[in-house]
Design an enzyme around this catalytic site. Structure first.
Site, mmCIF file in Angstrom:
data_model
loop_
_atom_site.group_PDB
_atom_site.id
_atom_site.type_symbol
_atom_site.label_atom_id
_atom_site.label_comp_id
_atom_site.label_asym_id
_atom_site.label_seq_id
_atom_site.Cartn_x
_atom_site.Cartn_y
_atom_site.Cartn_z
ATOM 1 N N GLU A 106 0.620 -1.338 0.176
ATOM 2 C CA GLU A 106 0.041 -0.066 0.124
ATOM 3 C C GLU A 106 0.948 1.284 -0.142
ATOM 4 O OE1 GLU A 106 -2.756 0.091 3.237
ATOM 5 O OE2 GLU A 106 -4.639 0.312 1.767
ATOM 6 N N HIS A 128 7.943 -26.780 -1.925
ATOM 7 C CA HIS A 128 7.323 -27.948 -2.413
ATOM 8 C C HIS A 128 6.006 -27.483 -3.469
ATOM 9 C CE1 HIS A 128 9.537 -30.986 -0.118
ATOM 10 N NE2 HIS A 128 9.454 -29.991 0.631
ATOM 11 N N LYS A 182 -13.546 1.307 -4.009
ATOM 12 C CA LYS A 182 -14.490 1.518 -2.923
ATOM 13 C C LYS A 182 -15.716 2.461 -3.600
ATOM 14 C CE LYS A 182 -11.578 2.369 1.141
ATOM 15 N NZ LYS A 182 -11.192 3.045 2.216
HETATM 16 O O1 PA5 Z 1 -2.988 1.867 5.842
HETATM 17 C C1 PA5 Z 1 -4.354 2.221 5.748
HETATM 18 O O2 PA5 Z 1 -4.478 3.520 6.133
HETATM 19 C C2 PA5 Z 1 -5.454 1.535 5.616
HETATM 20 O O3 PA5 Z 1 -4.967 0.135 4.937
HETATM 21 C C3 PA5 Z 1 -6.398 1.295 6.587
HETATM 22 O O4 PA5 Z 1 -5.732 0.658 7.750
HETATM 23 C C4 PA5 Z 1 -7.546 0.274 6.227
HETATM 24 O O5 PA5 Z 1 -7.988 0.872 5.039
HETATM 25 C C5 PA5 Z 1 -8.516 0.653 7.346
HETATM 26 O O6 PA5 Z 1 -8.974 1.768 7.399
HETATM 27 P P1 PA5 Z 1 -9.927 2.453 8.600
HETATM 28 O O7 PA5 Z 1 -8.992 2.225 9.815
HETATM 29 O O8 PA5 Z 1 -10.098 3.844 8.472
HETATM 30 O O9 PA5 Z 1 -11.196 1.612 8.681
#
Ligand code: PA5
Length: 437
Positions: free
Chosen positions: A286, A307, A429
């Site tokens: 990410e 394996h 989203k």
């Molecule tokens: O790193 C990030 O910001 C994202 O992966 C969030 O952790 C994830 O989308 C969850 O978001 P939230 O904590 O707002 O529900």
């Protein structure tokens, strides 16, 4: 230094390129520490333990010790960075079959929901809640994430039906104080809230209340977790030597990218680290996968995957950087050490040609399998580096969290991306909401 990084299996030219990038990596580190880097508004995780981590933990310990209801399980409702770090620590440290151990021989079990949209998963959790005394910790920085929101609606309803107003004491909310619907909802309903700092993004948040609260509820030693992270940050606070592994690994990842690698594999041979590797995948995927750039992070669990995927690494495309993650000692410091040696044949016969292994510890063979893979993969031309910590305990895991977060911030900066945002996640989203409306 807790982490040791071995670059001796890289070619001379690869190592020379790493050396050439160390000055830039060090400059990026300075910008990170001074909060002048790209995305600096989300660097509150850097140096977190000494700034706010230990004091946050104290408050959490106090709250947990004063909980007005007994509990025998903790349900974490969250997705991505809101649950991955907690699961990483708990999976690494709890007994693999803890649910079968007597309650006084194990930690309070942690369960997870809201990290997918499986109806089956929810049904099974609801069934579990009927017979247990749960604490539910809903965790969402934004408070607007669809998956945990759906799960929380369902779980909240079930708790209120069963407990009435006592449900208030069983629901703990971790979210940011400002601008979060979840925070407003918690205030209205009377749930206890724990603050998630606005300058710490989800995947960098494991050492905030996001991880500290559920891990404390479960009975983990979070002081040690924070102390491990604090050690890394204290090493980086001084004038940092160009020999520091943080700089070398960031530079190695960038060198691999520039030399044509597309994939970064974290290989490990302790199955309990599967959750940690999931956390690591989210962190790097990410943070770096943007603007058409970034190594794709994947995990290989040895020897299981030797394996299956081992063939691909040995003879598939050579566009892979492989990082081997190992412990230098076996077991955990504060547990009674138990070891298993490979015995001789039970009837004294030699059927399987493995008699030469008799008397060796099983973990010696496990470590040898990692070493053999490293040699085989390096010999075919993959850039392979090896990273080790003394042992996989709370301290080392805390150090590793801080270590990889810093490496990720630096290698993202070397790549020229903002390692702290995730604009691409919004696209799906929007599509999802459009389909469902
Ligand atoms: O790193 C990030 O910001 C994202 O992966 C969030 O952790 C994830 O989308 C969850 O978001 P939230 O904590 O707002 O529900």
């Amino acid at each position: 230094m807790t982490v040791e990084l071995d670059l001796s299996h890289l070619t001379d030219s690869f190592r020379a390129e790493i050396e050439g990038k160390l000055t830039s990596a060090k400059q990026q580190l300075r910008k990170l520490a001074e909060k002048t880097c790209r995305g600096c508004e989300y660097t509150g995780w850097f140096d977190w333990p000494s700034l706010k981590g230990f004091s946050t933990l104290k408050e959490i310990q106090q709250e947990v010790s004063e909980l007005p209801v007994p509990y025998d399980m903790v349900l974490v409702v969250g997705i991505g960075g809101s649950y991955a770090g907690t699961k990483a620590v708990d999976d690494a440290l709890k007994h693999s079959f803890s649910q079968c151990l007597p309650a006084d021989h194990r930690l309070v079990p942690l369960f997870y929901v809201g990290h997918n949209v499986s109806e089956r998963a929810l049904i099974e959790i609801l069934e579990l809640l009927e017979t247990r005394e749960p604490i539910v910790n809903v965790i969402s920085k934004s408070g607007t994430t669809l998956e945990p929101n759906i799960a929380f609606r369902v779980i909240e309803q079930s708790l209120w039906r069963r407990y009435g107003k006592e449900a208030r004491q069983r629901i703990l909310v971790t979210t940011q104080n400002e601008g979060s619907y979840l925070h407003d909802l918690a205030l209205k309903r009377g749930y206890k809230t724990f603050d998630l700092p606005p300058d710490v993004g989800g995947r960098y948040s494991v050492l905030t209340a996001v991880g500290l609260l559920p891990l404390t509820l479960a009975g983990h030693d979070c002081e040690q977790l924070l102390s491990g992270a604090e050690l890394l940050f204290s090493e980086l606070r001084e004038e940092v030597s160009e020999r520091h592994p943080v700089l070398h690994l960031a530079a190695a990842r960038h060198t691999a990218w520039e030399k044509g690698s597309a994939i970064d594999i974290l290989s490990y041979s302790e199955p309990k680290l599967a959750g940690f590797v999931e956390w690591w995948k989210q962190l790097f995927g990410e943070s770096e996968g943007k603007e058409g750039k970034g190594l794709f992070p994947a995990g290989m669990m040895y020897s299981t995957d030797l394996h299956s995927l081992g063939q691909y690494l040995q003879e598939g495309p050579a566009n892979i950087l492989e990082t081997f993650l190992q412990a230098r000692e076996i077991g955990r410091s504060h547990q009674i050490e138990k070891r298993v040696k490979i015995p001789g044949d039970v009837l004294g016969a030699e059927h399987d040609r493995f008699g030469f292994l008799q008397g060796k510890y099983v973990e010696e063979v496990n470590a040898a399998a990692m070493q053999a893979s490293l040699r085989a993969h390096a010999a075919r031309g993959l850039p392979c580096v090896s990273l080790s910590v003394p042992r996989f305990d709370e301290f080392s895991l805390g150090y590793l969290f801080a270590f990889f977060e810093t490496v990720c911030a630096l290698s993202g900066a070397l790549l020229g991306v903002n390692p702290f945002d995730q604009p691409g996640v919004e696209v799906y989203k929007k599509e999802l909401i459009q389909i469902l409306r």
